[in-house]
Every structure is written in C-alpha cells, then in structure tokens.
Design an enzyme around this catalytic site. Structure first.
Site, PDB file in Angstrom:
ATOM      1  N   GLU A   1      -3.845   1.525  -5.683  1.00 33.81           N
ATOM      2  CA  GLU A   1      -3.176   1.520  -4.384  1.00 33.81           C
ATOM      3  C   GLU A   1      -3.258   2.909  -3.744  1.00 33.81           C
ATOM      4  OE1 GLU A   1       0.678   0.451  -5.823  1.00 33.81           O
ATOM      5  OE2 GLU A   1      -0.023  -1.497  -6.519  1.00 33.81           O
TER       6      GLU A   1
ATOM      7  N   GLU B   1      -0.087  -5.019  -8.930  1.00 33.35           N
ATOM      8  CA  GLU B   1      -0.460  -4.324 -10.170  1.00 33.35           C
ATOM      9  C   GLU B   1      -1.123  -5.235 -11.192  1.00 33.35           C
ATOM     10  OE1 GLU B   1       2.395  -3.612  -8.579  1.00 33.35           O
ATOM     11  OE2 GLU B   1       2.163  -1.490  -8.123  1.00 33.35           O
TER      12      GLU B   1
ATOM     13  N   PHE C   1       3.025   4.776 -10.042  1.00 29.86           N
ATOM     14  CA  PHE C   1       4.124   5.358 -10.832  1.00 29.86           C
ATOM     15  C   PHE C   1       4.180   4.591 -12.158  1.00 29.86           C
ATOM     16  CE2 PHE C   1       5.220   6.770  -6.658  1.00 29.86           C
ATOM     17  CZ  PHE C   1       6.043   7.880  -6.773  1.00 29.86           C
TER      18      PHE C   1
ATOM     19  N   PHE D   1       5.942   1.303 -12.695  1.00 30.29           N
ATOM     20  CA  PHE D   1       5.397   0.025 -12.215  1.00 30.29           C
ATOM     21  C   PHE D   1       4.653  -0.738 -13.311  1.00 30.29           C
ATOM     22  CE2 PHE D   1       4.759   2.211  -7.793  1.00 30.29           C
ATOM     23  CZ  PHE D   1       6.111   2.446  -7.723  1.00 30.29           C
TER      24      PHE D   1
ATOM     25  N   HIS E   1      11.459   5.714 -10.448  1.00 31.88           N
ATOM     26  CA  HIS E   1      10.199   6.416 -10.171  1.00 31.88           C
ATOM     27  C   HIS E   1      10.087   7.706 -10.978  1.00 31.88           C
ATOM     28  CE1 HIS E   1      10.280   3.664  -6.777  1.00 31.88           C
ATOM     29  NE2 HIS E   1       9.024   3.968  -6.496  1.00 31.88           N
TER      30      HIS E   1
END
Lengths: 336, 325
Positions: free
Chosen positions: B29, B60, B83, B86, B129
């Site tokens: 991404e 993802e 991150f 994720f 995050h």
C-alpha cells in the site's frame, strides 16, 4: 438435447466428451472408494467428498492446458485427480502412507501435485483466492500465458479474502478464473440463510466490474464451455472471471456429517440430476456406443482397485520426514 | 562508505536486488507512487516501473496471498505490510499458508519471499500502530525473522532476505528510519542468522534487538563512564535462525545476561534466550538472567507515557545497577 448427427460437428467433439466422462468417472469412483476406506477405518481424520460435484472438476481440468495452475479447497480430491495426479498418490495420502502425494505430511485437506499444476488444497476458507491471484500475477509479469484457476464453495463468498482477491485481480486485470461451486450449503447451513443475495458469487461480480456468470455445474459440457471462454479471456489479457456453478453434494459436509439438515425433496430432486448418469445419456445421444462407455467405466474401476491395493501395501511414512522440509535446504534448524 | 539513513537503506537494499534479479518484484500500500508512508521506498517506481513496483488496495490478505502465489510460481516478491500491527488482519496467510506450505507439501513448494513491515513504538501512534510483534513471528515454525538496528544492516540483511529461499519477515523499526549510519559502498549482503557484537566488556552481557540496540549501547557507555562497568552488547539481529553460539560465548565470558526487549513481557524473544541459556549453559551464569521489557500492557500514546513504558536508557542503566547491587 443435441442430435446424433452432431456427433463430430459440435463445439466440443467426441474426444473431449469421452475425456470429460472418464474424468468424472475417475473422481466418482475414487471418492466412493475413499468413503469405503473410511468405513474400514483405513482413512483417519476428516474428509470432504465431492460426490455429486464431479462435472466441475472434470470440465475445468479438461479445458486447462499443461502449465495452468489449479488451487482448490479441502474438498479437493477431485480437482487434484482431474489434473492428472495419480490415484495411488491420492489414496495413499488419505491413508497416511509413504506413497501419498505428500508422503503423509499433508493429509486429505492439502492434496498437492505441483508437477501436474495442482498447486494445493487450502483448508482455511478464502485463503487460496489471493494465492491463486499471485500465481496469475506471475503469469502476467512474465507474459507466459498461464492461467490460474481457483475453486471454492459458496460459503467462501462471505469471507473477506474473497472480496480482497476479486477487487485486486479485477483492478490488475490478472489471468485468474474464480470458480464458486455453489452446492447450496455452507457446511451445515443453507447459504441462502446467511447471504443477502440469491446467487452468492454471481450477484457480487458486478461490484468488481465483472459479468454475472452462472452455469449448470452438473453438466460437464456447460462447465467446459464456461471454462474455455474464461481462459480465452484471461489469456488475451482481459482479466479475471467469476463463475458460479450450481451443484449439489450427495454426502454431508464432511465425514462426521450425515447431512440431515437438507429437505428430502431437495435431495431427491438433485439426486435425479446426478451429473454422471446425465452425461452418460448425453454420450449415448451423441452416438457413443454403450460398449465404449462401459469400457471406460470398467477401466476406471480397475484403476481404482489397483490404486487401493498399492496404497494399502505402501508402508507408513519414514520417521525421518518429521524433521524435514521446513526450509528449502531440506532441514528444520532454527538455531546454530 | 557512504552515510545513509535507515530509511534510505531500505530503498537501497531493494534497488540493489531488483537490479541484479528481474524476478524480484515489490507490492504494497502506497509503496510506489507515494514512496511509502515512511518514505522508505522513494524512487523505486521511477527506477523499475509499475510492473515491478505495484501499489495495492488496502487489502493485506490480497497483498500477502499475491506474494505467496507469485513466490510459488517462480518470482521473488517483496511485500510491505505498512504497520506490523496490520499483520493481525492477514495472519492466516502468514501462519497457515506461507509458513506451513513447504512442510505440508513434502517440499514440493518453495516460498522465497520477504514481508517488510514497520514495527515498534516511539512515535506516539498509540496501541494499534506501535506494537513490537517480532515474537508473534518467532513462534511460528517456517518463518525466518530479522530485525535490523542500523542502516548497514538494513541494506545487507534485506538483500540477504531477498536472496534467501525461504519466507522472511523483515521488521524495520519505525523510530529508527531517520537515524544515520555508514553503509559499505557497492554490493552489500550480510548473512542471516548471525548476531553482532557491538561492544566488548567483561562484566556483563546485554542482548538487544532493533531500536533497543542503540539504547543498550548508550546504557553501556553510561555504565562505563559513570560506574566503570564494562558491558558486552550483542545485537541479536535475527531471531530465526538464532545465533545461539555467539550468545552462549558472550554470556559465558561475562557470567551475566540482561535482555532488552521492546515487546510486552509475556513470551518475548528474551524469554526464549533466557530458557536456552538456563538449559544449556546454566553453570556459566554468576547471577539470574534479567529481562528488561515493556510491561505487559498495550502501549499508551502520550509522549510521557510511551517514554516511560518502552525500556529507556535510564531504565536499562538503573535495572542493571540495581541487579549488580
């Protein structure tokens, strides 16, 4: 129904039809044998039979070229066999023998035969749709003309990975064909009870800019034609297809499931549409002799018997395999 | 030698490998046109084109599934998970598919792929995050796990990961992206599975990873300058394969081991190191092993709270002094 006079003159032809029939017979007879071996406790664990859904495996595999890839689910014995995997390898894997396709390390739900293009059976719903897409990405990047075909059930259409794979494949115009085998039941639950649309795959296609394609999954000719059209599109750079094939499994979801949740009338109606007698009649209508049809059936039966005996005679896998092949160097070391 | 940032070393490592092997492709991404949200992949799209450097949707499972499918059919993909937090939405592809497929298929399928991800805290991003999740990956058979602490290691270990025939999870530390360091000129490839000794001392051994490495080094300097205590600092660099030989040698030399881990306490990588040392070289120890970790809590966001949560130079120094009595 086609007339006898069209025998050698239609878009499929007798050779392909005989191949389609043989493939369906192979899948049916091998699955029946797997069921028998279960009852004898020679196959352990679980198993998900595709009896009743053979026309889909046969139709697609017959339309595929060597080098094309198939990805299927835990209900994958038929798809693996239809790509040319050996019966002994399939039964051996189900029985946990050394001769198994994976030497006993995968089991019923993970049949794989890379040499034949059977790139794996995946037992987590939805996971293999993005993976098939990745194979198609390789074909697109290397301009090699291969197509990836991904088979899954109606239940898969409600999981995120289905939508992620459709979205990205359509955006990237990848040569991948997604095939939903809609057998009307998500495990033990009617798909209609848990899905907001009538056709769980086809009704979602427009969201990804794809046409709505529904085929009779119990008619190997219809499946074969749909496959051919989708493969031509994919090879021409036209991107993915999503095909919903309507079908029915004759058994329950898995070994443990007698399938009692299905209404008797429904079962009766679908049993009357069993793809194999249906296709047998079509061969007769096209003028194929009873003798040549019977010969195919007997050859397949003999081959299943040979495979059964070979698998039974095969020893359990070597203990050495336990610590092999985690890594590409053949080992499992995580430390020095 | 040229001085590069940790961030620039990422792009340099990828570019080095894409130049030598056209089977190396890269997806994720915002990685192409935008050059990455941490600007770690700037310039790759211009250099290698949109067929090899591809922006993806926020999906993802699609990203990692695509990497796996491409790897099993002959490419060497690099996938970015923006991150590391994720990973939780695509963990099936990592754990059930990528990690297990080679073993389950009796070696029929190879998966030469790298998943890069921005791991760790320090940027006030809050609990979703900022996690340090290298231990999630470490506990799964079939994954190699690397976490560099310097620009030179980013380039060299990333190159090694891309050339490796197995799946590698490559944890970049997001707080280290602006840090600078010397990177060897020309082709630079390190070996996976080798720890690095950054400082040699006889009194005690500190094992650290990623952003905890510079903190451990600074603590070691302070301990020497202010207290005359000589520390060995080992940068673990690779959790799988794990360089136990270097660890055992350095612990045997000093008789004391301190781990500095950014992860919350339970099942952090230091627990495995501690277990190995206890089982195999117990009699070389002069004192109990001490683990310095983030408390077993989600990370808070505010400056003061986050700084007090993740092991700091002060906490490392104080813990060691207290332990030495």
């Amino acid at each position: 129904m086609a007339k006898k006079t069209e025998k050698n003159n239609d878009d499929i032809g007798e050779d392909v039809r005989l191949a389609l029939y043989r493939s369906q017979q192979e899948v049916r007879q091998l699955e029946k044998r797997a069921y028998d071996l279960f009852l004898q406790n020679l196959i352990k664990g679980t198993s998900h039979l595709c009896i009743g859904q053979e026309a889909i495996a046969a139709g697609f595999a017959t339309a595929m070229k060597p080098g094309d890839w198939s990805f299927c689910t835990y209900r994958g014995h038929g798809h693996t066999l239809a790509r040319g995997a050996s019966m002994t390898g399939v039964l051996g894997e189900l029985m946990g023998r050394e001769c198994g396709l994976l030497a006993g390390k995968g089991g019923s739900m993970h049949l794989t035969d890379v040499e034949k293009g059977a790139m794996g059976s995946y037992a987590i719903i939805g996971a293999h749709l993005p993976i098939a897409m990745g194979a198609a990405w390789k074909a697109q990047y290397k301009k090699t003309g291969e197509v990836a075909v991904c088979f899954f059930g109606d239940g898969t259409t409600n999981i995120g990975a289905f939508h992620e794979a459709l979205s990205m494949s359509a955006t990237w115009k990848l040569p991948v064909v997604f095939v939903c085998e809609n057998n009307l039941y998500m495990e033990y639950t009617s798909i209609g009870d848990v899905t907001p649309v009538e056709h769980p795959a086809a009704d979602r296609a427009p969201a990804y800019g794809l046409p709505k394609i529904i085929v009779d999954g119990n008619d190997a000719d219809a499946v074969y034609r749909a496959a051919r059209t989708a493969f031509d599109l994919a090879r021409a750079g036209g991107g993915p297809s999503l095909i919903e094939a309507k079908t029915y499994r004759h058994h329950g979801h898995s070994r443990a499931d007698p399938g009692k949740y299905r209404p008797d009338d429904e079962v009766k109606a679908w049993m009357a549409r069993d793809p194999i007698p249906f296709y047998r009649q079509r061969l007769l209508d096209f003028g194929v002799s009873e003798a040549s049809i019977t010969a195919i059936e007997e050859e397949v039966a003999a081959a299943v018997n040979v495979a059964t005996e070979e698998a039974k005679a095969s020893p359990p896998p070597s203990q050495d395999l336990i610590l092999k092949d985690v890594w590409a160097d053949g080992g499992w070391a995580w430390r020095n | 030698m040229a001085e590069l940032t940790y961030r620039d070393a990422v792009a340099a490592g990828i570019a080095q490998e894409m130049e030598r092997d056209e089977d190396v492709v890269f997806l994720g991404e915002d990685i192409a046109a935008a050059g990455g949200v941490f600007k770690a992949t700037v310039g790759l799209l211009d250099k290698f084109g949109p067929e090899r450097v591809r922006d993806t949707p926020i999906a993802e499972q699609a990203i990692l599934g695509a990497a796996m499918g491409a790897a099993m059919t002959g490419l060497r993909p690099i996938a970015e998970i923006m991150f590391s937090d994720f990973f939780a939405v695509c963990w099936d592809i990592v754990v059930n598919e990528i990690a297990k497929t080679r073993y389950m298929t009796n070696g029929q399928i190879n998966l030469p792929l790298v998943i890069r991800t921005a791991n760790g805290g320090g940027l006030r991003f809050g609990a979703q995050h900022s996690q340090s999740i290298e231990n999630w990956a470490m506990m799964i058979p079939g994954l190699k796990v690397v976490a560099p602490s310097s620009p030179a290691d980013v380039k060299g270990l990333l190159a090694a990961a891309i050339r490796d025939p197995d799946p590698v999870i490559f944890f970049e530390h997001k707080a280290l992206y602006p840090t600078k360091g010397e990177v060897p000129d020309g082709e630079h490839v390190e070996e996976l599975g080798k720890a690095k000794i950054l400082r040699d001392g006889d009194d005690l051994t500190i094992a650290a990873l990623a952003a905890m490495v510079p903190r451990a080094v600074e603590a070691a300097e302070r301990l020497k300058d202010e207290h005359g205590i000589e520390c060995t600092v080992v940068d673990i660099r690779s959790l799988v394969p794990l360089d136990t030989q270097t660890l055992f040698r350095e612990v045997s030399k000093t008789g004391r081991l301190f781990t500095v881990e950014e992860n919350p306490r339970l099942c952090g990588w230091g627990a495995e190191l501690s277990s190995l040392v206890s089982e195999e070289i117990f009699w070389e120890l002069d004192a109990p092993i001490v683990r310095i970790t983030t408390p077993h809590i989600p990370l808070p966001a505010a400056d003061q709270l986050e700084d007090l949560t993740i092991p700091s130079v002060d906490r490392i120094t104080d813990t060691i002094l207290k332990s030495l009595g």
